[in-house]
Design an enzyme around this catalytic site. Structure first.
Site, mmCIF file in Angstrom:
data_model
loop_
_atom_site.group_PDB
_atom_site.id
_atom_site.type_symbol
_atom_site.label_atom_id
_atom_site.label_comp_id
_atom_site.label_asym_id
_atom_site.label_seq_id
_atom_site.Cartn_x
_atom_site.Cartn_y
_atom_site.Cartn_z
ATOM 1 N N GLY A 119 -7.536 13.631 -10.904
ATOM 2 C CA GLY A 119 -8.839 14.267 -11.057
ATOM 3 C C GLY A 119 -8.789 15.690 -10.524
ATOM 4 O O GLY A 119 -7.719 16.302 -10.412
ATOM 5 N N ASP A 144 -15.488 9.450 -11.847
ATOM 6 C CA ASP A 144 -16.661 10.314 -11.652
ATOM 7 C C ASP A 144 -16.987 11.160 -12.888
ATOM 8 O O ASP A 144 -18.093 11.682 -13.000
ATOM 9 C CB ASP A 144 -16.425 11.265 -10.461
ATOM 10 C CG ASP A 144 -16.085 10.525 -9.176
ATOM 11 O OD1 ASP A 144 -16.386 9.323 -9.090
ATOM 12 O OD2 ASP A 144 -15.497 11.153 -8.271
ATOM 13 N N MET A 186 -20.984 4.810 -7.255
ATOM 14 C CA MET A 186 -20.077 5.895 -6.854
ATOM 15 C C MET A 186 -20.271 7.115 -7.766
ATOM 16 O O MET A 186 -21.136 7.120 -8.629
ATOM 17 C CB MET A 186 -18.634 5.430 -6.944
ATOM 18 C CG MET A 186 -18.181 4.622 -5.767
ATOM 19 S SD MET A 186 -16.381 4.390 -5.855
ATOM 20 C CE MET A 186 -16.065 3.778 -4.207
HETATM 21 O O1 F6P Z 1 -13.534 10.106 -6.793
HETATM 22 C C1 F6P Z 1 -13.529 8.746 -7.069
HETATM 23 C C2 F6P Z 1 -14.267 7.993 -6.004
HETATM 24 O O2 F6P Z 1 -14.257 6.623 -6.342
HETATM 25 C C3 F6P Z 1 -15.686 8.469 -5.715
HETATM 26 O O3 F6P Z 1 -16.613 8.067 -6.682
HETATM 27 C C4 F6P Z 1 -15.914 7.919 -4.330
HETATM 28 O O4 F6P Z 1 -16.859 8.674 -3.598
HETATM 29 C C5 F6P Z 1 -14.553 8.061 -3.708
HETATM 30 O O5 F6P Z 1 -13.596 8.106 -4.756
HETATM 31 C C6 F6P Z 1 -14.204 6.942 -2.760
HETATM 32 O O6 F6P Z 1 -12.973 7.238 -2.176
HETATM 33 P P1 F6P Z 1 -12.179 6.239 -1.240
HETATM 34 O O7 F6P Z 1 -11.451 5.266 -2.126
HETATM 35 O O8 F6P Z 1 -11.277 7.120 -0.489
HETATM 36 O O9 F6P Z 1 -13.188 5.540 -0.381
#
Ligand code: F6P
Length: 384
Positions: A119, A144, A186
């Site tokens: 991303g 996202d 998310m």
């Molecule tokens: O960017 C993808 C994502 O799933 C977001 O939607 C979310 O805020 C974040 O990653 C969560 O990250 P982690 O897996 O580090 O908690």
């Protein structure tokens, strides 16, 4: 590590959060690339594997085994030494010694170049390597859907489907109990996931980070529905939605990325304070369920299109480019066009407009009421 046909070996790196479709992209790129005469290795744990020279061979047999699997067989991390994005739109210059280490690995292992699946953060890092002359083609991944220059990222459709399936289930229990449910999605600073899921599932309200609204207006919206005997209400709320200008977070990750969590719980607390005992509310945090599981059909197809086109772009020497979906076609676009800023929801977006016209509260109470009154909601029989 020389191949017999082109003599070129391509390294595959996936980095950042996982999502459905990564293995599908890897498999399709490997199948297409092997037919063109390339060989492949996959680096383990994102850039970490490139720096530490941890990799595994990828071939057509492996591709067949992994093509429909969720997650990534290469493992991944968003906490590594190669983090190029901190927060919204803040790019970090990666430590030159880390970039050097990546280049040395590539040279010493006899790698011709990289396919980089990621991303915003991952591709911002990839760009810094590409600017040093490394052969890189990017592939846009994110639940996202916040990358510019592509209509969609892969992983997004599956995450939307997870949320829709969950909301469908929540709807029946909300109805039975005359309850209000806040479903937390998310998506970080972009509201796409909430918007698409809320529209598809037929939510009553969608609260997005892009469109702040007051607690007063949310209470008024709930009272408006209650007074018209809409006794159950589904509110989809984005994890980064702000109450009075403040997001609800759980601190920061090791790479200083804000971890959003808890907005639905906090909203219930604040709404209850403002309207004590008026509404019975519950919350559901969908969290990482949106990242897990196998890709849906739409994501499998998009991933296969991205994977095969990425090989085509590589073969043609479109380095520093990313494959993008634009108006139903896959095209190479400069990575820098995708990562300079986040793609956010606007009021001009036609999905937003569809949500608005189907009577979903999107934070603008006046606009919502004008449509609700025009629809003469009081005459709609109370059945669902
Ligand atoms: O960017 C993808 C994502 O799933 C977001 O939607 C979310 O805020 C974040 O990653 C969560 O990250 P982690 O897996 O580090 O908690």
């Amino acid at each position: 590590m020389n191949s017999t046909k082109t003599g070129k070996t391509i390294g595959i790196v996936n980095s950042g959060g996982d999502c459905a479709g990564i293995n599908t992209v890897i498999a399709s790129a490997v199948v297409a690339g092997c037919r063109m005469g390339y060989e492949f290795v996959g680096f383990e744990l994102g850039w970490e594997g490139l720096i530490d020279r941890k990799y595994r061979p990828l071939n057509i047999e492996v591709a067949g085994q992994i093509q429909n699997l969720g997650g990534t067989v290469l493992h991944t991390t968003n906490r590594g030494r190669f983090a190029a994005k901190v927060g919204q739109n803040q790019t970090n210059q990666i430590d030159p010694s880390i970039l050097d280490a990546c280049q040395h690995s590539i040279e010493d292992l006899g790698i011709d170049g990289l396919l980089v699946i990621g991303g915003d953060g991952t591709l911002s890092g990839a760009l810094q390597l590409a600017e040093r002359g490394v052969n890189i083609v990017g592939i846009p991944k994110s639940i996202d859907n916040d990358l510019y220059a592509t209509d969609h990222t892969f992983g997004f459709a599956s995450a939307v489907q997870v949320a829709v399936d969950a909301i469908d289930r929540i709807q029946t229990t909300a109805f039975s109990h005359n309850r209000i449910f806040l479903v937390e999605c998310m998506g970080r600073n972009a509201g796409w996931l909430s918007l698409y899921a809320g529209l598809a599932a037929g939510a009553d309200a969608i609260l997005l980070p892009e469109f702040p609204t007051s607690l007063d207006d949310i209470v008024e919206f709930l009272r408006y529905r209650r007074d018209r005997h809409r006794n159950s209400t589904i509110i989809v709320v984005s994890e980064a939605f702000e109450i009075e200008g403040k997001a609800v977070t759980q601190g920061a990750s090791l790479t200083n990325e804000v971890i959003f969590a808890g907005i639905s719980n906090e909203l219930i607390r604040r709404l209850e304070d403002m309207a004590p005992h008026e509404f019975e509310m519950r919350n559901v945090v969908l969290g990482h369920t949106q990242r897990g599981g196998s890709p849906c059909a739409e994501d499998r197809i998009l991933s296969k299109r991205f994977g095969t086109h990425a090989m085509e772009a590589y073969h043609q020497g479109h380095f520093g480019y990313m494959v993008a979906l634009q108006n139903a076609h896959i095209r190479p676009v400069p990575i820098k066009d995708a990562v300079n800023q986040l793609k956010l929801v606007t009021r001009q977006n036609n999905i937003y407009e569809a949500a608005r016209r189907t009577g979903i509260f999107l934070g603008d109470l006046e606009d919502y009421l004008s449509i609700a009154v025009a629809d003469d909601m009081t005459n709609i029989p109370y059945s669902v």
